[in-house]
Design an enzyme around this catalytic site. Sequence first.
Site, short mmCIF file in Angstrom:
data_model
loop_
_atom_site.label_atom_id
_atom_site.label_comp_id
_atom_site.label_asym_id
_atom_site.label_seq_id
_atom_site.Cartn_x
_atom_site.Cartn_y
_atom_site.Cartn_z
N LYS A 130 0.85 -1.20 0.00
CA LYS A 130 0.00 0.00 0.00
C LYS A 130 0.89 1.25 0.00
O LYS A 130 1.97 1.26 0.57
CB LYS A 130 -0.89 -0.03 1.24
CG LYS A 130 -1.93 1.07 1.33
CD LYS A 130 -2.78 0.87 2.58
CE LYS A 130 -3.89 1.89 2.69
NZ LYS A 130 -4.73 1.66 3.91
N SER A 205 -9.38 1.77 2.68
CA SER A 205 -8.45 2.59 1.92
C SER A 205 -7.39 1.75 1.19
O SER A 205 -6.64 2.28 0.36
CB SER A 205 -7.74 3.60 2.83
OG SER A 205 -7.00 2.96 3.85
N SER A 229 -9.99 -0.76 6.67
CA SER A 229 -9.28 -0.56 5.40
C SER A 229 -8.61 -1.79 4.84
O SER A 229 -8.25 -1.81 3.66
CB SER A 229 -8.25 0.55 5.56
OG SER A 229 -8.88 1.79 5.80
#
Length: 564
Positions: A130, A205, A229
């Site tokens: 990420k 996210s 997330s």
Amino acid sequence: MSDWKDICSAKKKAQLASIPPEWIIQMPPKSQTNVMNVPQDCGLLTARELQITETTDVETLLKKLHSSEWSSVEVTTAFYKRSIIAQQLTNCLTEIFVERALQRARDLDEILKKTGKIVGPLHGLPISLKDQFTMKGLETVMGYAAWVGKYAELDCVIVEILYECGAVPFVRTNVPQTLMWGETHNHVFGRTTNPYNRKLTPGGSSGGEGALLAIKGSPLGVGTDVGGSLRIPSAFCGLYTLRPSYERLPYFGAVNALEGQESISSVIGPMTNSMSGVKIFTKAIIDAKPWTKDPLVLRKEWSEEAYRLSEHGGGKSLCFGMLWDNGVVRPHPPLQRAMEITKAALEAAGHKVIDWEPHRHLEIYKNAETIFVADGGHDYRAQCELSGEPVIQTMAPEEEAHESELSEPFVKYLVGEPEHRSAYGLWQLHKEKRELRKSHLDHWNRTVERTGTGRPIDAIISPAVAYTAVPHGLNTDSFYTTLCNALDLTTSVFPVTFVDTKIDKPQPPHAFHNHEDEAIFKLYSTDLFSGCPVGLQLIGGSQEEEAVIAMTEIIDNALRVYKA
């Protein structure tokens, strides 16, 4: 300073230039919403590369890498090519550094050839990250225009440990501006879509990871979770994940939103297409003694005894609590069916399932969401003001947005506009949270009266989200996941089934809990969600990573046997 739009445009052009031209594919028409088969059909991947990237079991991949049946160079190349296909289809990537990753793979192959020994448990395995995890010499944009051009001087701790374990970090993945969205869109890189249906969100996210892994562009990814997330994109994209408890895995050096907010800590975890990947990653990181590099990590070694479920009857005749409805939003029909399938599978395997009674859910939700906005939104505004870009107010697209009554997240009705709290006011929220955690723990322990095992329920099974992947801009509720962050309950997500238009018919109206519950009920249309993955979460106790992994494996195996 250049206009923020120029900054974003230049960064996007630089990203495109980092893709080898020979890896550009002929795109399917925009009308093709499901692009899951494009990697097999586009002609870019050889038969061997398809074999490698279709190997979803991480344990199998590692065995082939460690035996030199497959080299790290060919595995990394195969997944890199497939990740670039995924990028063209879903816009899931941020940083692309092909030669750097391949050189790492070459070095690992050479070490294994010369010494006959692997560097570590993840030797040769390409891993996606990420866009929070800093890597020396690379930009870490994290969805903000002002962060373009920020080059990391050091690797964050998790990247440092991944290198020590022999892994090959090879791409970084897209996030929403501010990180605090259950979807993935920002002004720099744009919107990430779900490969099962590009009109739907992959969640957030960690949505770039979700889209990439769904289309098998990476064998294992690393994301973060402060309110769902990891679990939201894993549920929307048919993946496995683990949301560990606070400070079990190292976060130091990674960038973040709301830095300094430590009442509800953001945590890192794996996302993958196999439970073996979840266990292998978690054990590898813990075995590396991360507390020697990150002072916040608990000095807590991997426990095989806990993994053998020593505190849960040795894994025999487990008792699970099923959360059918959290009292905030009732799940859509596919989620209800997934829970029924899971209950039947567990009972067929000799386990027990009882109803879980929600406990003070709205109080927990309001407390957590109020903590998240205790700065009055200052953090988001400050980062955007650095470049002049506006704070994104909605994840809905400007064109062809799906019509719905879901205009605002339920939390706005519950908490109101963000209010800048005093230090004393924030302390009161922390005090309230501690009391809520104790109350919930006592409620959990009282289930010993109903389980018949002589102990409280072993874990809770619930939706991770009340619906499957939804149209962009409509993922408004995250309480099924936020509950676990507020209470610091170790949680996994596992796939169960897919939306079936012949079975998952709309249901008659029920007594709605609130406006959002009614709007989400009205959103459901079988055709809209057809073919979407349906996943659930398993909720264990705090600091129960080993046990949650083991219980998720039990559920996963029970589902395979039951559906067979």
